[in-house]
Design a protein around this motif. Structure first.
Motif, PDB file in Angstrom:
ATOM      1  N   VAL A 130       0.854  -1.190   0.000  1.00 15.29           N
ATOM      2  CA  VAL A 130       0.000   0.000   0.000  1.00 15.29           C
ATOM      3  C   VAL A 130       0.886   1.235   0.000  1.00 15.29           C
ATOM      4  N   GLN A 131       0.592   2.124  -0.918  1.00 14.86           N
ATOM      5  CA  GLN A 131       1.325   3.392  -0.960  1.00 14.86           C
ATOM      6  C   GLN A 131       0.342   4.547  -1.117  1.00 14.86           C
ATOM      7  N   LEU A 132       0.577   5.588  -0.335  1.00 19.47           N
ATOM      8  CA  LEU A 132      -0.183   6.816  -0.420  1.00 19.47           C
ATOM      9  C   LEU A 132       0.811   7.952  -0.571  1.00 19.47           C
ATOM     10  N   ALA A 133       0.687   8.720  -1.620  1.00 22.31           N
ATOM     11  CA  ALA A 133       1.660   9.780  -1.903  1.00 22.31           C
ATOM     12  C   ALA A 133       0.930  11.114  -2.030  1.00 22.31           C
ATOM     13  N   GLU A 134       1.120  11.967  -1.016  1.00 23.22           N
ATOM     14  CA  GLU A 134       0.495  13.287  -1.035  1.00 23.22           C
ATOM     15  C   GLU A 134       1.354  14.279  -1.808  1.00 23.22           C
ATOM     16  N   SER A 135       0.700  15.264  -2.372  1.00 20.23           N
ATOM     17  CA  SER A 135       1.386  16.351  -3.058  1.00 20.23           C
ATOM     18  C   SER A 135       0.480  17.576  -3.040  1.00 20.23           C
ATOM     19  N   GLY A 136       1.057  18.723  -3.384  1.00 24.39           N
ATOM     20  CA  GLY A 136       0.271  19.936  -3.513  1.00 24.39           C
ATOM     21  C   GLY A 136       0.395  20.916  -2.361  1.00 24.39           C
ATOM     22  N   GLY A 137       1.125  20.555  -1.338  1.00 24.12           N
ATOM     23  CA  GLY A 137       1.309  21.472  -0.232  1.00 24.12           C
ATOM     24  C   GLY A 137       2.187  22.652  -0.632  1.00 24.12           C
ATOM     25  N   GLY A 138       2.271  23.634   0.272  1.00 21.87           N
ATOM     26  CA  GLY A 138       3.101  24.788  -0.001  1.00 21.87           C
ATOM     27  C   GLY A 138       2.802  25.916   0.968  1.00 21.87           C
ATOM     28  N   SER A 139       3.292  27.088   0.620  1.00 22.09           N
ATOM     29  CA  SER A 139       3.093  28.277   1.458  1.00 22.09           C
ATOM     30  C   SER A 139       2.157  29.245   0.752  1.00 22.09           C
ATOM     31  N   VAL A 140       1.137  29.684   1.477  1.00 23.21           N
ATOM     32  CA  VAL A 140       0.188  30.647   0.923  1.00 23.21           C
ATOM     33  C   VAL A 140      -0.106  31.704   1.967  1.00 23.21           C
ATOM     34  N   GLN A 141      -0.685  32.794   1.527  1.00 22.62           N
ATOM     35  CA  GLN A 141      -1.085  33.847   2.447  1.00 22.62           C
ATOM     36  C   GLN A 141      -2.526  33.626   2.910  1.00 22.62           C
ATOM     37  N   TYR A 142      -2.870  34.315   4.004  1.00 17.74           N
ATOM     38  CA  TYR A 142      -4.214  34.259   4.560  1.00 17.74           C
ATOM     39  C   TYR A 142      -5.248  34.480   3.442  1.00 17.74           C
ATOM     40  N   GLY A 143      -6.247  33.612   3.407  1.00 16.13           N
ATOM     41  CA  GLY A 143      -7.285  33.720   2.398  1.00 16.13           C
ATOM     42  C   GLY A 143      -6.993  32.996   1.098  1.00 16.13           C
ATOM     43  N   GLY A 144      -5.805  32.446   0.973  1.00 18.77           N
ATOM     44  CA  GLY A 144      -5.435  31.753  -0.246  1.00 18.77           C
ATOM     45  C   GLY A 144      -6.011  30.345  -0.342  1.00 18.77           C
ATOM     46  N   SER A 145      -5.664  29.672  -1.430  1.00 20.74           N
ATOM     47  CA  SER A 145      -6.182  28.330  -1.693  1.00 20.74           C
ATOM     48  C   SER A 145      -5.048  27.382  -2.076  1.00 20.74           C
ATOM     49  N   LEU A 146      -5.271  26.126  -1.778  1.00 21.49           N
ATOM     50  CA  LEU A 146      -4.380  25.045  -2.201  1.00 21.49           C
ATOM     51  C   LEU A 146      -5.225  23.823  -2.514  1.00 21.49           C
ATOM     52  N   ARG A 147      -4.723  22.986  -3.405  1.00 24.27           N
ATOM     53  CA  ARG A 147      -5.370  21.709  -3.705  1.00 24.27           C
ATOM     54  C   ARG A 147      -4.373  20.593  -3.461  1.00 24.27           C
ATOM     55  N   LEU A 148      -4.672  19.763  -2.505  1.00 21.95           N
ATOM     56  CA  LEU A 148      -3.832  18.617  -2.205  1.00 21.95           C
ATOM     57  C   LEU A 148      -4.317  17.401  -2.972  1.00 21.95           C
ATOM     58  N   SER A 149      -3.380  16.554  -3.352  1.00 21.67           N
ATOM     59  CA  SER A 149      -3.697  15.292  -4.028  1.00 21.67           C
ATOM     60  C   SER A 149      -3.040  14.149  -3.278  1.00 21.67           C
ATOM     61  N   CYS A 150      -3.666  12.996  -3.329  1.00 25.02           N
ATOM     62  CA  CYS A 150      -3.103  11.785  -2.740  1.00 25.02           C
ATOM     63  C   CYS A 150      -3.286  10.653  -3.748  1.00 25.02           C
ATOM     64  N   ALA A 151      -2.189  10.192  -4.308  1.00 24.29           N
ATOM     65  CA  ALA A 151      -2.211   9.092  -5.255  1.00 24.29           C
ATOM     66  C   ALA A 151      -2.043   7.781  -4.502  1.00 24.29           C
ATOM     67  N   ALA A 152      -2.973   6.856  -4.691  1.00 23.09           N
ATOM     68  CA  ALA A 152      -2.979   5.602  -3.947  1.00 23.09           C
ATOM     69  C   ALA A 152      -2.656   4.426  -4.848  1.00 23.09           C
ATOM     70  N   SER A 153      -2.020   3.416  -4.276  1.00 23.67           N
ATOM     71  CA  SER A 153      -1.725   2.187  -5.007  1.00 23.67           C
ATOM     72  C   SER A 153      -1.586   1.036  -4.031  1.00 23.67           C
ATOM     73  N   GLY A 154      -1.699  -0.176  -4.542  1.00 21.19           N
ATOM     74  CA  GLY A 154      -1.501  -1.357  -3.718  1.00 21.19           C
ATOM     75  C   GLY A 154      -2.761  -1.930  -3.106  1.00 21.19           C
ATOM     76  N   PHE A 155      -3.889  -1.328  -3.401  1.00 20.81           N
ATOM     77  CA  PHE A 155      -5.174  -1.849  -2.918  1.00 20.81           C
ATOM     78  C   PHE A 155      -6.256  -1.409  -3.895  1.00 20.81           C
ATOM     79  N   THR A 156      -7.449  -1.971  -3.728  1.00 20.68           N
ATOM     80  CA  THR A 156      -8.554  -1.638  -4.613  1.00 20.68           C
ATOM     81  C   THR A 156      -9.153  -0.317  -4.159  1.00 20.68           C
ATOM     82  N   PHE A 157      -8.657   0.752  -4.728  1.00 16.77           N
ATOM     83  CA  PHE A 157      -8.977   2.108  -4.279  1.00 16.77           C
ATOM     84  C   PHE A 157     -10.479   2.351  -4.226  1.00 16.77           C
ATOM     85  N   SER A 158     -11.195   1.918  -5.239  1.00 18.28           N
ATOM     86  CA  SER A 158     -12.616   2.225  -5.341  1.00 18.28           C
ATOM     87  C   SER A 158     -13.470   1.506  -4.294  1.00 18.28           C
ATOM     88  N   SER A 159     -12.864   0.623  -3.518  1.00 19.95           N
ATOM     89  CA  SER A 159     -13.621  -0.131  -2.509  1.00 19.95           C
ATOM     90  C   SER A 159     -13.533   0.469  -1.115  1.00 19.95           C
TER      91      SER A 159
END
Length: 123
Positions: free
Chosen positions: A1-30
């Motif tokens: 099983v692997q979970l790999a997050e990405s998308g973090g960073g530094s933003v100012q107050y009121g800003g936005s970020l989108r995090l992603s987590c790519a999964a593998s090694g199991f039946t994700f849709s279950s």
């Protein structure tokens, strides 16, 4: 099983970020997927969760209306859209899945975590 997050960073107050987590090694849709976060000196806390098909979501009270969890089962990826970010959202954000396994005829669960991605919000 692997979970790999990405998308973090530094933003100012009121800003936005989108995090992603790519999964593998199991039946994700279950499986339901979750995002947690841990700020310095604090315990890890649940941010949001989504059911296996994406039909139901759940959020911690302080994130409701600002964060949106979603998933793409074709891409084995879960997302966390974070808007209106505040300095108190500064933390390491982790992707989580609880997988079922047989333990002597019972269904047990085991937690799996990604390495985390740092989100820093400045005022």
């Amino acid at each position: 099983v692997q979970l790999a997050e990405s998308g973090g960073g530094s933003v100012q107050y009121g800003g936005s970020l989108r995090l992603s987590c790519a999964a593998s090694g199991f039946t994700f849709s279950s499986y339901a997927m979750s995002w947690y976060r841990q700020a310095p000196g604090k315990e890890r806390e649940l941010v949001a969760a989504i059911t296996s098909a994406g039909g139901s979501t759940n959020y911690a009270d302080s994130m409701k209306g600002r964060f949106t969890i979603s998933r793409d089962n074709a891409k084995n990826t879960v997302y966390l859209q974070m808007n209106s970010l505040k300095p108190e959202d500064t933390a390491v954000y982790y992707c989580n899945v609880q997988l079922d396994y047989d333990c002597s005829g019972y269904v047990c669960q085991s937690d799996y975590w990604g390495q985390g991605t740092q989100v820093t919000v400045s005022s």
